[in-house]
Design a protein around this motif. Structure first.
Motif, PDB file in Angstrom:
ATOM      1  N   TRP A 172       0.841  -1.209   0.000  1.00 12.47           N
ATOM      2  CA  TRP A 172       0.000   0.000   0.000  1.00 12.47           C
ATOM      3  C   TRP A 172       0.870   1.250   0.000  1.00 12.47           C
ATOM      4  CZ3 TRP A 172      -0.382   3.739   3.906  1.00 12.47           C
ATOM      5  CH2 TRP A 172      -1.393   4.681   3.737  1.00 12.47           C
ATOM      6  N   LEU A 173       1.940   1.244   0.826  1.00 15.59           N
ATOM      7  CA  LEU A 173       2.829   2.387   0.877  1.00 15.59           C
ATOM      8  C   LEU A 173       3.539   2.603  -0.461  1.00 15.59           C
ATOM      9  CD1 LEU A 173       4.013   4.602   2.658  1.00 15.59           C
ATOM     10  CD2 LEU A 173       5.821   2.988   3.325  1.00 15.59           C
ATOM     11  N   GLY A 174       3.956   1.512  -1.115  1.00 16.69           N
ATOM     12  CA  GLY A 174       4.605   1.619  -2.426  1.00 16.69           C
ATOM     13  C   GLY A 174       3.663   2.155  -3.477  1.00 16.69           C
ATOM     14  N   ARG A 175       2.426   1.699  -3.453  1.00 16.11           N
ATOM     15  CA  ARG A 175       1.441   2.176  -4.417  1.00 16.11           C
ATOM     16  C   ARG A 175       1.160   3.647  -4.205  1.00 16.11           C
ATOM     17  NH1 ARG A 175      -0.672  -2.897  -3.344  1.00 16.11           N
ATOM     18  NH2 ARG A 175      -2.133  -2.040  -1.784  1.00 16.11           N
ATOM     19  N   ASN A 176       1.061   4.052  -2.957  1.00 14.98           N
ATOM     20  CA  ASN A 176       0.843   5.476  -2.690  1.00 14.98           C
ATOM     21  C   ASN A 176       2.038   6.327  -3.175  1.00 14.98           C
ATOM     22  OD1 ASN A 176      -1.665   5.121  -1.573  1.00 14.98           O
ATOM     23  ND2 ASN A 176      -0.913   4.999   0.538  1.00 14.98           N
ATOM     24  N   ILE A 177       3.250   5.819  -2.899  1.00 10.92           N
ATOM     25  CA  ILE A 177       4.433   6.574  -3.344  1.00 10.92           C
ATOM     26  C   ILE A 177       4.484   6.649  -4.858  1.00 10.92           C
ATOM     27  CG2 ILE A 177       6.954   6.535  -3.409  1.00 10.92           C
ATOM     28  CD1 ILE A 177       6.865   5.320  -0.570  1.00 10.92           C
ATOM     29  N   ALA A 178       4.157   5.529  -5.535  1.00  8.46           N
ATOM     30  CA  ALA A 178       4.166   5.517  -6.995  1.00  8.46           C
ATOM     31  C   ALA A 178       3.108   6.449  -7.542  1.00  8.46           C
ATOM     32  CB  ALA A 178       3.934   4.087  -7.496  1.00  8.46           C
ATOM     33  N   GLU A 179       1.943   6.475  -6.884  1.00 12.15           N
ATOM     34  CA  GLU A 179       0.877   7.364  -7.332  1.00 12.15           C
ATOM     35  C   GLU A 179       1.290   8.822  -7.152  1.00 12.15           C
ATOM     36  OE1 GLU A 179      -2.720   8.253  -9.065  1.00 12.15           O
ATOM     37  OE2 GLU A 179      -1.787   6.281  -8.781  1.00 12.15           O
ATOM     38  N   LEU A 180       1.893   9.113  -6.020  1.00 10.41           N
ATOM     39  CA  LEU A 180       2.354  10.493  -5.817  1.00 10.41           C
ATOM     40  C   LEU A 180       3.448  10.884  -6.809  1.00 10.41           C
ATOM     41  CD1 LEU A 180       2.489  10.575  -1.886  1.00 10.41           C
ATOM     42  CD2 LEU A 180       0.820  11.705  -3.373  1.00 10.41           C
ATOM     43  N   THR A 181       4.357   9.942  -7.084  1.00  6.14           N
ATOM     44  CA  THR A 181       5.433  10.222  -8.046  1.00  6.14           C
ATOM     45  C   THR A 181       4.863  10.455  -9.428  1.00  6.14           C
ATOM     46  OG1 THR A 181       6.933   8.836  -6.738  1.00  6.14           O
ATOM     47  CG2 THR A 181       7.593   9.335  -9.008  1.00  6.14           C
ATOM     48  N   ARG A 182       3.911   9.620  -9.865  1.00  7.90           N
ATOM     49  CA  ARG A 182       3.293   9.779 -11.180  1.00  7.90           C
ATOM     50  C   ARG A 182       2.567  11.105 -11.260  1.00  7.90           C
ATOM     51  NH1 ARG A 182       0.607   5.261 -11.500  1.00  7.90           N
ATOM     52  NH2 ARG A 182      -1.403   6.116 -10.841  1.00  7.90           N
ATOM     53  N   THR A 183       1.855  11.439 -10.197  1.00  8.40           N
ATOM     54  CA  THR A 183       1.148  12.728 -10.204  1.00  8.40           C
ATOM     55  C   THR A 183       2.137  13.897 -10.294  1.00  8.40           C
ATOM     56  OG1 THR A 183      -0.590  11.727  -8.844  1.00  8.40           O
ATOM     57  CG2 THR A 183      -0.498  14.109  -8.923  1.00  8.40           C
ATOM     58  N   TYR A 184       3.192  13.790  -9.568  1.00  7.38           N
ATOM     59  CA  TYR A 184       4.194  14.857  -9.597  1.00  7.38           C
ATOM     60  C   TYR A 184       4.826  14.980 -10.985  1.00  7.38           C
ATOM     61  CZ  TYR A 184       8.586  17.253  -8.708  1.00  7.38           C
ATOM     62  OH  TYR A 184       9.663  18.107  -8.787  1.00  7.38           O
ATOM     63  N   LEU A 185       5.121  13.828 -11.571  1.00  7.12           N
ATOM     64  CA  LEU A 185       5.745  13.867 -12.909  1.00  7.12           C
ATOM     65  C   LEU A 185       4.775  14.419 -13.937  1.00  7.12           C
ATOM     66  CD1 LEU A 185       7.689  10.454 -12.884  1.00  7.12           C
ATOM     67  CD2 LEU A 185       8.642  12.766 -12.674  1.00  7.12           C
ATOM     68  N   LEU A 186       3.475  14.049 -13.838  1.00  4.22           N
ATOM     69  CA  LEU A 186       2.491  14.559 -14.797  1.00  4.22           C
ATOM     70  C   LEU A 186       2.338  16.065 -14.644  1.00  4.22           C
ATOM     71  CD1 LEU A 186      -0.290  11.809 -14.645  1.00  4.22           C
ATOM     72  CD2 LEU A 186       1.253  12.301 -16.546  1.00  4.22           C
ATOM     73  N   GLU A 187       2.292  16.525 -13.406  1.00  6.16           N
ATOM     74  CA  GLU A 187       2.179  17.970 -13.191  1.00  6.16           C
ATOM     75  C   GLU A 187       3.429  18.692 -13.737  1.00  6.16           C
ATOM     76  OE1 GLU A 187       1.570  18.540  -9.072  1.00  6.16           O
ATOM     77  OE2 GLU A 187      -0.564  17.911  -9.086  1.00  6.16           O
ATOM     78  N   ARG A 188       4.579  18.094 -13.499  1.00  8.04           N
ATOM     79  CA  ARG A 188       5.813  18.710 -14.004  1.00  8.04           C
ATOM     80  C   ARG A 188       5.849  18.728 -15.528  1.00  8.04           C
ATOM     81  NH1 ARG A 188      11.971  16.878 -12.348  1.00  8.04           N
ATOM     82  NH2 ARG A 188      13.053  18.611 -13.474  1.00  8.04           N
ATOM     83  N   LEU A 189       5.362  17.642 -16.130  1.00 11.77           N
ATOM     84  CA  LEU A 189       5.344  17.574 -17.600  1.00 11.77           C
ATOM     85  C   LEU A 189       4.396  18.621 -18.172  1.00 11.77           C
ATOM     86  CD1 LEU A 189       6.240  16.097 -20.182  1.00 11.77           C
ATOM     87  CD2 LEU A 189       4.351  14.477 -19.817  1.00 11.77           C
ATOM     88  N   LEU A 190       3.243  18.773 -17.504  1.00 11.11           N
ATOM     89  CA  LEU A 190       2.308  19.788 -17.988  1.00 11.11           C
ATOM     90  C   LEU A 190       2.909  21.186 -17.851  1.00 11.11           C
ATOM     91  CD1 LEU A 190      -1.057  18.426 -16.470  1.00 11.11           C
ATOM     92  CD2 LEU A 190      -0.381  18.453 -18.883  1.00 11.11           C
ATOM     93  N   LYS A 191       3.580  21.442 -16.748  1.00 17.05           N
ATOM     94  CA  LYS A 191       4.213  22.750 -16.582  1.00 17.05           C
ATOM     95  C   LYS A 191       5.288  22.987 -17.648  1.00 17.05           C
ATOM     96  CE  LYS A 191       3.481  23.233 -11.596  1.00 17.05           C
ATOM     97  NZ  LYS A 191       4.140  23.331 -10.277  1.00 17.05           N
ATOM     98  N   MET A 192       6.061  21.912 -17.917  1.00 12.34           N
ATOM     99  CA  MET A 192       7.107  22.035 -18.949  1.00 12.34           C
ATOM    100  C   MET A 192       6.491  22.289 -20.311  1.00 12.34           C
ATOM    101  SD  MET A 192       9.784  19.063 -17.755  1.00 12.34           S
ATOM    102  CE  MET A 192      10.872  19.318 -19.155  1.00 12.34           C
ATOM    103  N   GLU A 193       5.387  21.608 -20.628  1.00 13.33           N
ATOM    104  CA  GLU A 193       4.711  21.834 -21.897  1.00 13.33           C
ATOM    105  C   GLU A 193       4.221  23.271 -21.986  1.00 13.33           C
ATOM    106  OE1 GLU A 193       1.657  18.931 -22.307  1.00 13.33           O
ATOM    107  OE2 GLU A 193       3.033  17.295 -22.839  1.00 13.33           O
ATOM    108  N   LYS A 194       3.605  23.735 -20.895  1.00 10.89           N
ATOM    109  CA  LYS A 194       3.117  25.120 -20.916  1.00 10.89           C
ATOM    110  C   LYS A 194       4.287  26.100 -21.067  1.00 10.89           C
ATOM    111  CE  LYS A 194      -1.037  24.385 -18.125  1.00 10.89           C
ATOM    112  NZ  LYS A 194      -1.722  24.731 -16.871  1.00 10.89           N
TER     113      LYS A 194
END
Length: 212
Positions: A172-194
């Motif tokens: 559960w902890l790994g899944r949460n960390i992976a979910e947070l990492t994916r969310t962070y990367l997606l937000e960063r990618l969107l910011k980079m695109e913008k």
């Protein structure tokens, strides 16, 4: 007049000479029972009733016998009445005894029936209470056995359960960390695109200004 009186001053025909009269021996025989203690005497010199020897003594004896018979009758009647009273008292005593015996039997029967009914109710209540106690004891024993079995099961599966819980927690902890990492990367990618879009637009605007 020729009539005689005895010692009780009663008129009697004894020693009354009837010779030469129209009285016949048959008529004397007809009234003989009325002239007691005498006999008919008929001879050449006398005709009539003649007193028997010791007539007074005979009368006294007969009177005594009559009184004795009367006394005996009275005594027998008194004894009969007394015996009847005794029999009546005995009958009443027997009747009272019989009635008291019957009432006692009825009372004892009623008391016996009440005692049997109470005893039957008491046995029924005791059986019911015994059944309840048995049910309660079986429930308590079953609860204790269930508690023991559950404790044994827990002691048998506790180590594996701890490992499983730890593995599940780590997953559960790994899944949460992976979910947070994916969310962070997606937000960063969107910011980079913008940011790249904004840089491209700014670069095109600069180039356009120079070409003018």
């Amino acid at each position: 007049d020729g009539l005689q009186r005895d010692a009780s001053f009663e008129i009697t025909l004894t020693k009354l000479a009837l010779k030469g009269t129209c009285v016949t021996p048959t008529s004397l025989k007809a009234i003989r029972d009325q002239v007691r203690y005498s006999t008919i005497k008929m001879n050449t010199s006398y005709f009539g009733f003649w007193p028997l020897s010791r007539a007074r003594d005979r009368k006294i004896i007969n009177d005594y016998g009559l009184r004795s018979r009367h006394a005996t009758t009275i005594q027998s009647m008194f004894r009969a009445r007394k015996d009847a009273q005794i029999v009546q008292c005995a009958r009443e005593k027997y009747s009272r005894k019989k009635v008291s015996t019957l009432l006692s039997a009825i009372w004892r029967g009623r008391q016996g029936r009440l005692f049997a009914e109470n005893l039957r109710k008491m046995k029924w209540i005791q059986n019911k209470q015994a059944v309840k106690l048995q049910c309660w004891s079986r429930v308590v024993l079953a609860k204790k056995m269930y508690e023991v079995m559950r404790r044994r099961r827990w002691l048998s599966v506790a180590p594996f359960a701890a490992v499983t819980v730890q593995r599940m927690f780590r997953g559960w902890l790994g899944r949460n960390i992976a979910e947070l990492t994916r969310t962070y990367l997606l937000e960063r990618l969107l910011k980079m695109e913008k940011a790249s879009v904004a840089l491209q637009a700014f670069g095109r605007s600069v180039i356009a200004k120079r070409e003018r």
